[in-house]
Structures are given as structure tokens and as C-alpha cells.
Write a protein that holds these residues in place. Structure first.
Motif, PDB file in Angstrom:
ATOM      1  N   VAL A  76       0.819  -1.215   0.000  1.00  0.00           N
ATOM      2  CA  VAL A  76       0.000   0.000   0.000  1.00  0.00           C
ATOM      3  C   VAL A  76       0.854   1.267   0.000  1.00  0.00           C
ATOM      4  O   VAL A  76       0.788   2.075  -0.915  1.00  0.00           O
ATOM      5  N   HIS A  77       1.668   1.442   1.063  1.00  0.00           N
ATOM      6  CA  HIS A  77       2.501   2.648   1.175  1.00  0.00           C
ATOM      7  C   HIS A  77       3.594   2.406   2.211  1.00  0.00           C
ATOM      8  O   HIS A  77       3.312   1.839   3.274  1.00  0.00           O
ATOM      9  N   PRO A  78       4.828   2.835   1.931  1.00  0.00           N
ATOM     10  CA  PRO A  78       5.935   2.601   2.867  1.00  0.00           C
ATOM     11  C   PRO A  78       5.703   3.167   4.268  1.00  0.00           C
ATOM     12  O   PRO A  78       6.225   2.613   5.245  1.00  0.00           O
ATOM     13  N   LEU A  79       4.929   4.233   4.408  1.00  0.00           N
ATOM     14  CA  LEU A  79       4.715   4.827   5.725  1.00  0.00           C
ATOM     15  C   LEU A  79       3.907   3.921   6.655  1.00  0.00           C
ATOM     16  O   LEU A  79       3.909   4.128   7.873  1.00  0.00           O
ATOM     17  N   GLN A 147     -11.744  12.566   8.802  1.00  0.00           N
ATOM     18  CA  GLN A 147     -11.832  13.915   8.261  1.00  0.00           C
ATOM     19  C   GLN A 147     -12.629  13.913   6.961  1.00  0.00           C
ATOM     20  O   GLN A 147     -12.805  12.882   6.317  1.00  0.00           O
ATOM     21  N   GLU A 148     -13.081  15.088   6.565  1.00  0.00           N
ATOM     22  CA  GLU A 148     -13.688  15.252   5.259  1.00  0.00           C
ATOM     23  C   GLU A 148     -12.607  15.119   4.192  1.00  0.00           C
ATOM     24  O   GLU A 148     -11.449  15.471   4.416  1.00  0.00           O
ATOM     25  N   THR A 149     -12.985  14.639   3.018  1.00  0.00           N
ATOM     26  CA  THR A 149     -12.009  14.397   1.954  1.00  0.00           C
ATOM     27  C   THR A 149     -11.197  15.634   1.616  1.00  0.00           C
ATOM     28  O   THR A 149      -9.973  15.565   1.425  1.00  0.00           O
ATOM     29  N   ARG A 168      -1.674   9.435  -0.852  1.00  0.00           N
ATOM     30  CA  ARG A 168      -2.175   8.055  -0.830  1.00  0.00           C
ATOM     31  C   ARG A 168      -2.203   7.484   0.586  1.00  0.00           C
ATOM     32  O   ARG A 168      -3.150   6.795   0.975  1.00  0.00           O
ATOM     33  N   TRP A 169      -1.172   7.753   1.364  1.00  0.00           N
ATOM     34  CA  TRP A 169      -1.096   7.243   2.737  1.00  0.00           C
ATOM     35  C   TRP A 169      -2.202   7.834   3.602  1.00  0.00           C
ATOM     36  O   TRP A 169      -2.929   7.118   4.283  1.00  0.00           O
ATOM     37  N   ARG A 170      -2.346   9.159   3.543  1.00  0.00           N
ATOM     38  CA  ARG A 170      -3.352   9.765   4.414  1.00  0.00           C
ATOM     39  C   ARG A 170      -4.772   9.417   3.980  1.00  0.00           C
ATOM     40  O   ARG A 170      -5.674   9.325   4.819  1.00  0.00           O
ATOM     41  N   ARG A 171      -4.994   9.182   2.703  1.00  0.00           N
ATOM     42  CA  ARG A 171      -6.325   8.726   2.282  1.00  0.00           C
ATOM     43  C   ARG A 171      -6.600   7.308   2.787  1.00  0.00           C
ATOM     44  O   ARG A 171      -7.730   7.000   3.202  1.00  0.00           O
ATOM     45  N   ALA A 175      -9.631   6.459   5.328  1.00  0.00           N
ATOM     46  CA  ALA A 175     -10.643   5.479   4.937  1.00  0.00           C
ATOM     47  C   ALA A 175     -10.779   4.377   5.982  1.00  0.00           C
ATOM     48  O   ALA A 175     -11.892   3.924   6.285  1.00  0.00           O
ATOM     49  N   ALA A 176      -9.647   3.931   6.538  1.00  0.00           N
ATOM     50  CA  ALA A 176      -9.699   2.911   7.592  1.00  0.00           C
ATOM     51  C   ALA A 176     -10.443   3.446   8.815  1.00  0.00           C
ATOM     52  O   ALA A 176     -11.273   2.755   9.417  1.00  0.00           O
TER      53      ALA A 176
END
Length: 268
Positions: A76-79, A147-149, A168-171, A175-176
Motif C-alpha cells: 500500500v505505502h511505505p509509511l 476527516q472530510e475528503t 495516498r497514505w493519508r487517504r 478510509a480505515a
């Protein structure tokens, strides 16, 4: 932790126990280093003195294993290699524990060792006995809402700007939080917030925590001050959102100053 904070949370817990039969779940939210664990332990000690069966479950103890987070980092993302944000917990495990306790059964409580950055084996998990009356669910994002998108567009710090430029990471994190975490937080019967005066104090609080781990002979995953400064950036966005949004709906808000002194106690 000041007696006023413990007294306030104790009153909330007692009211909750009076209003609900069976298992009652008290959520305790607060930024890293705000004193959640100390407060939870103080509340549990009072409950034990009254003969009330109680237990503590930290959301930190629900972290995915190091290997599972490594998988997320690759897929998904390295972070997501770094524990902490929504998406790096085993929410299903937490729900299974709550299901068992709510049914009146005994349940083993997961434990995570931050000093080695991995979950302890099940043989090392303590057991909460059958007939538990109060579960204290504590953690830095317990009870948080997504949060709101549109709020996700602008980075809040250098980490987001440089390592999550496309968002991508923060989305994924948001979403989770909007999905499976709400199922977990929906089990909370009353929510208390230890409100830091602002995010700026968190680095100092978190540095103190790591110093304590180091002094206790912690493992290789104990962070240096520089590593702490980077680490807390993973938490900054949601911590700021919690401090802005949660006080208006929490059942109890304990406002803290930079030295963790209590400046105000507000309840609904």
C-alpha cells in the motif's frame, strides 16, 4: 495524573456502571504522553478497591505485527511500516475481545511490546475474567472520527509533504478510520478526552516516554530524540483533528497544560 482528572473519570465510570448492566466500555482518548495509561491504571485501582471487575485494553496493544505492517508497506505505502495510525491495528482482534467480554466470557487481552516493535505471543497475554464489568479502552485515537475528503489535500508537515506527496497514505488512513474503526469505537459507552493544549507539546511528552523506556533497559526499537521528532509527524494530522473536533461531543473533557496539569474539567 492530578486527582481532579482521576476523580472526574471515576465519576463518569460510576455513572456508566449504574446505567448499564453487563460490560460497560469507557473510552479514554488523549495525545501521546498525555497520561492516559497512568489515568487508566488509577481508575482500575479504584474499581478493584470497590470489588468491581475491570480491565484495561490499549489500542496500542492491537497493533498489527511487524511482519503484517511490512506487508502493508510493500502493498500500500511505505509509511504504513510505522505503527500508530488507523490502518495499522488489528481491529478484528479488538472486536473479538469485546464480543467475548460482552457475552460474559473470559478473554485474553493482546499485548504489544513497543521496545521491540512487535506483538507479544499469546502465551504472554493476560486474561480478563468472566463477568467483567468495566473495560477501559484507551489510546491516542480512541473515539476519533474521519476527516472530510477536502481536508486531506494539503500536507500538515514535512513528512506528508515529502513522503506522501500524492496523499495516498493519508487517504488510506482516513478510509480505515471511517470504516472498521467506527465499528470498534461504536462499542464505547462513554468517552473521556485528555485534551492537550495543542500538538506542539506532544514531541516533549513523547520524548519523555522514550527516555523512560531507555532507562528501563528497552530494546532496539527505543527511539532517539530525532527519531521521535519524525515519528510524531505520523500522528500530527489526526491529533490536531481530534483536539478540534472531539471536545464538542466527548462525555468528559479534561483540559491539560504543557506540564499535564489540569486546567479545566467539563462534562456533558
Amino acid at each position: 495524573m492530578a486527582a481532579t482528572a482521576l476523580d472526574a473519570v471515576d465519576r463518569l465510570a460510576l455513572c456508566l456502571l449504574e446505567d448499564k448492566d453487563g460490560l460497560a466500555v469507557l473510552g479514554l482518548c488523549g495525545a501521546q504522553g498525555s497520561g492516559k495509561s497512568t489515568l487508566a491504571q488509577g481508575l482500575q485501582a479504584r474499581m478493584r478497591a470497590r470489588g468491581v471487575a475491570s480491565a484495561i485494553l490499549s489500542i496500542d496493544d492491537l497493533y498489527l505485527t511487524k511482519a503484517e505492517r511490512e506487508g502493508l508497506a510493500q502493498d500500500v505505502h511505505p509509511l504504513l511500516r510505522t505503527r500508530g495510525v488507523p490502518g495499522t491495528h488489528d481491529v478484528a482482534l479488538g472486536l473479538r475481545v469485546l464480543d467475548a467480554l460482552a457475552a460474559g466470557r473470559a478473554a485474553c487481552l493482546p499485548r504489544f511490546d513497543k521496545a521491540v516493535d512487535d506483538r507479544l505471543p499469546e502465551a504472554a497475554w493476560p486474561e480478563a475474567g468472566a463477568g467483567l464489568r468495566l473495560l477501559i479502552l484507551e489510546g491516542w485515537c480512541v473515539g476519533a472520527r474521519a476527516q472530510e475528503t477536502g481536508e486531506l489535500v494539503a500536507p500538515v508537515n514535512a513528512l506528508e509533504r515529502d513522503e506522501d506527496g500524492d496523499g495516498r497514505w493519508r487517504r488510506f488512513v482516513n478510509a480505515a478510520l471511517a470504516d472498521e474503526y467506527q465499528a470498534l469505537f461504536g462499542r464505547i459507552d462513554a468517552l473521556a478526552l485528555l485534551a492537550a493544549p495543542g500538538f506542539d507539546v506532544v514531541q516533549g511528552w513523547r520524548t519523555q516516554q522514550e527516555a523512560a523506556l531507555r532507562a528501563a533497559g528497552g530494546g532496539s526499537a527505543v527511539m532517539s530524540d530525532g527519531e521521535v521528532a519524525r515519528f510524531i509527524q505520523h500522528y500530527e494530522r489526526l491529533t490536531r483533528h481530534i483536539l478540534a473536533e472531539m471536545p464538542g461531543r466527548a462525555d468528559l473533557v479534561v483540559a491539560l497544560d504543557a506540564a499535564r496539569g489540569v486546567t479545566a474539567v467539563r462534562s456533558r
